[in-house]
Design a protein around this motif. Structure first.
Motif, short mmCIF file in Angstrom:
data_model
loop_
_atom_site.label_atom_id
_atom_site.label_comp_id
_atom_site.label_asym_id
_atom_site.label_seq_id
_atom_site.Cartn_x
_atom_site.Cartn_y
_atom_site.Cartn_z
N ALA A 142 -15.30 -4.82 -11.58
CA ALA A 142 -14.79 -4.50 -10.25
C ALA A 142 -13.92 -5.61 -9.70
O ALA A 142 -12.91 -5.35 -9.03
CB ALA A 142 -15.95 -4.22 -9.30
N LYS A 143 -14.29 -6.87 -9.98
CA LYS A 143 -13.49 -7.98 -9.48
C LYS A 143 -12.10 -7.98 -10.11
O LYS A 143 -11.12 -8.39 -9.47
CB LYS A 143 -14.20 -9.30 -9.75
CG LYS A 143 -15.56 -9.45 -9.08
CD LYS A 143 -15.50 -9.24 -7.58
CE LYS A 143 -14.91 -10.41 -6.84
NZ LYS A 143 -14.97 -10.25 -5.36
N ALA A 144 -11.98 -7.50 -11.35
CA ALA A 144 -10.66 -7.40 -11.99
C ALA A 144 -9.81 -6.35 -11.29
O ALA A 144 -8.61 -6.57 -11.04
CB ALA A 144 -10.81 -7.07 -13.47
N TYR A 145 -10.40 -5.21 -10.96
CA TYR A 145 -9.66 -4.18 -10.23
C TYR A 145 -9.27 -4.68 -8.84
O TYR A 145 -8.17 -4.40 -8.35
CB TYR A 145 -10.50 -2.91 -10.10
CG TYR A 145 -10.51 -2.04 -11.33
CD1 TYR A 145 -9.48 -1.14 -11.58
CD2 TYR A 145 -11.57 -2.09 -12.24
CE1 TYR A 145 -9.49 -0.33 -12.71
CE2 TYR A 145 -11.60 -1.29 -13.36
CZ TYR A 145 -10.55 -0.41 -13.60
OH TYR A 145 -10.56 0.39 -14.72
N GLU A 146 -10.18 -5.41 -8.21
CA GLU A 146 -9.89 -5.94 -6.88
C GLU A 146 -8.70 -6.90 -6.91
O GLU A 146 -7.84 -6.87 -6.02
CB GLU A 146 -11.12 -6.65 -6.33
CG GLU A 146 -10.92 -7.22 -4.93
CD GLU A 146 -12.13 -8.02 -4.45
OE1 GLU A 146 -11.95 -8.82 -3.52
OE2 GLU A 146 -13.23 -7.86 -5.02
N ARG A 147 -8.61 -7.72 -7.94
CA ARG A 147 -7.53 -8.72 -8.02
C ARG A 147 -6.22 -8.12 -8.51
O ARG A 147 -5.14 -8.50 -8.04
CB ARG A 147 -7.95 -9.86 -8.95
CG ARG A 147 -8.97 -10.82 -8.37
CD ARG A 147 -9.16 -12.01 -9.28
NE ARG A 147 -9.74 -11.63 -10.55
CZ ARG A 147 -11.04 -11.62 -10.82
NH1 ARG A 147 -11.90 -11.98 -9.89
NH2 ARG A 147 -11.49 -11.27 -12.01
N PHE A 148 -6.29 -7.20 -9.47
CA PHE A 148 -5.07 -6.80 -10.17
C PHE A 148 -4.73 -5.30 -10.08
O PHE A 148 -3.64 -4.90 -10.45
CB PHE A 148 -5.17 -7.18 -11.66
CG PHE A 148 -5.47 -8.64 -11.87
CD1 PHE A 148 -4.55 -9.60 -11.52
CD2 PHE A 148 -6.69 -9.04 -12.41
CE1 PHE A 148 -4.83 -10.95 -11.71
CE2 PHE A 148 -6.98 -10.38 -12.60
CZ PHE A 148 -6.03 -11.35 -12.25
N GLY A 149 -5.66 -4.49 -9.62
CA GLY A 149 -5.42 -3.05 -9.59
C GLY A 149 -4.45 -2.63 -8.49
O GLY A 149 -4.22 -3.35 -7.51
N THR A 150 -3.88 -1.45 -8.67
CA THR A 150 -3.07 -0.87 -7.61
C THR A 150 -3.97 -0.41 -6.48
O THR A 150 -5.20 -0.32 -6.63
CB THR A 150 -2.26 0.33 -8.14
OG1 THR A 150 -3.19 1.36 -8.53
CG2 THR A 150 -1.40 -0.06 -9.33
N GLU A 151 -3.38 -0.11 -5.34
CA GLU A 151 -4.18 0.36 -4.22
C GLU A 151 -4.92 1.65 -4.59
O GLU A 151 -6.08 1.85 -4.22
CB GLU A 151 -3.31 0.58 -3.00
CG GLU A 151 -4.07 1.05 -1.77
CD GLU A 151 -5.17 0.08 -1.34
OE1 GLU A 151 -6.15 0.55 -0.72
OE2 GLU A 151 -5.07 -1.13 -1.63
N GLN A 152 -4.25 2.54 -5.31
CA GLN A 152 -4.89 3.78 -5.73
C GLN A 152 -6.08 3.50 -6.65
O GLN A 152 -7.14 4.11 -6.53
CB GLN A 152 -3.89 4.69 -6.44
CG GLN A 152 -4.48 6.01 -6.89
CD GLN A 152 -3.46 6.91 -7.58
OE1 GLN A 152 -2.27 6.63 -7.55
NE2 GLN A 152 -3.92 7.98 -8.20
#
Length: 379
Positions: free
Chosen positions: A97-107
């Motif tokens: 989840a921390k990877a998505y939080e740092r690098f993911g798109t808003e969607q």
């Protein structure tokens, strides 16, 4: 985690301990929840943790999280590990989840992080049959098509919680440069061409082989930058190692308390075995090491929260090295202090040992942690 806890954190820790005692406090309860110790994750119990709002402890409030920090997540991991709560899916979930939080798109963040808060499990797929500690050697290949979509083929192995994950953060090769040719992809569960096969271990089913055959993902499945996966992985390793350290600190504490309870009651030669100097000194040494490790893990977590823009490779590797080696030491010595009973399934010590010994391998072996620490000194 001692006197440096805020009032809110102390109340949170007490609530987790109360939940663990109520739901998992007896061997009978734990056996029922884990299939006799073979399953590390219980989905229904996990959803109850979500209903309490605890699974989003360190996620932003805009996605339904509690807005806490690394120290709060470490506290939750330590207490659930100590309480033997079968929520094994959380460790990979919070790391991913921390990877998505740092690098993911808003969607991606809206979909994935909100799902985590509701009780979704996440997994991350890096290791392969020929690429473990040397992640840059991975060969799973993603090829971009003319329409921007991707086709992926290859195999991943030792993937924790892939069998119960709502999505997998997949690291695949998109370029020829060893480290500069890796990319992260969002891989939803049930995607055609993905086959997950469990690997039997002495802890039961927890890790998996993931086979990918002509797997097709849309262009917007990339997490972060194309060919930027290595830097993104490095940015997250400190949190991963710290979370693993907190988890094993909880296990070490539990194994220690179980051993002490046993040697207080077990009598030989007319008195409790804990009254013999050899045992007292062993207990004293282990207690001191646990306290030192607790302070280390706590301090690194607080530093991560105080300086979110900084990486702490030395300190995070120290925490992971110390906590996992300590957990192994405590469980081995606990078994020795309990004699034959420590080896039986009647007591939890053998279960503690099975959980501890592998911790010095996953998330970067102890040898890798020592190498990282040494390099920070210019060696």
């Amino acid at each position: 985690m001692g006197s440096r806890l805020t009032e809110e954190q102390a109340a949170f820790a007490a609530a987790v301990r109360d939940f663990a005692k109520r739901e998992c406090g007896t061997r009978e309860q734990r056996d029922a929840l884990t299939g006799g110790g073979r399953e590390a994750h219980h989905p229904e119990l996990y959803r109850r943790l979500a209903d309490l709002g605890w699974l989003g402890v360190c996620l932003p409030e805009e996605y339904g999280g509690a807005g806490g920090g690394t120290a709060d997540a470490c506290l939750f991991l330590e207490e659930t590990s100590y309480g033997m709560v079968p929520c094994g899916g959380f460790i990979t979930t919070v790391i991913t989840a921390k990877a998505y939080e740092r690098f993911g798109t808003e969607q991606q963040r809206q979909e994935v992080l909100s799902g985590v808060v509701r009780g979704d499990v996440l997994a991350i797929a890096m290791s392969e049959p020929g690429a473990g500690s040397d992640v840059g050697a991975l060969r799973c290949r993603a090829r971009q098509q003319r329409d921007g979509s991707w086709v992926i083929d290859g195999q991943k192995t030792w993937i924790s919680n892939a069998h119960c994950a709502e999505s997998i953060l997949l690291v695949a090769r998109t370029g020829e440069d060893k480290h500069g040719g890796l990319t992260m992809f969002h891989l939803p569960a049930g995607t055609p061409g993905v086959e997950i096969r469990g690997i039997e271990t002495m802890r039961g089913r927890e890790v998996n082989d993931v086979h990918l055959t002509d797997v097709r993902l849309p262009a917007d499945s990339v997490v972060g930058e194309v060919n930027g996966g290595w830097k993104q992985l490095m940015a997250g390793l400190n949190h991963e190692r710290l979370f693993l350290a907190a988890n094993m600190l909880g296990l070490a504490r539990r194994a220690f308390d179980d051993a002490v309870a046993y040697v207080r009651e077990r009598e030989q030669f007319g008195r409790p075995v804990g009254s013999f100097q050899a045992i007292r000194h062993r207990v004293a040494d282990l207690a001191t090491e646990i306290e030192c490790t607790r302070l280390l893990v706590r301090e690194v977590a607080l530093d991560c929260d105080a300086y979110p823009e900084k990486l702490f490779p030395r300190e995070a590797s120290m925490a992971k090295l110390k906590a996992t080696e300590l957990a192994k030491q405590v469980t081995l010595e606990g078994m020795q202090m309990m004699g034959g009973y420590g080896y039986t399934t009647e007591f939890d010590m053998e279960r503690h040992l099975r959980a501890a010994v592998v911790s010095t391998v996953y998330g970067g072996t102890s040898e890798i942690q020592r190498d990282v620490i040494g390099k920070t000194y210019g060696l």
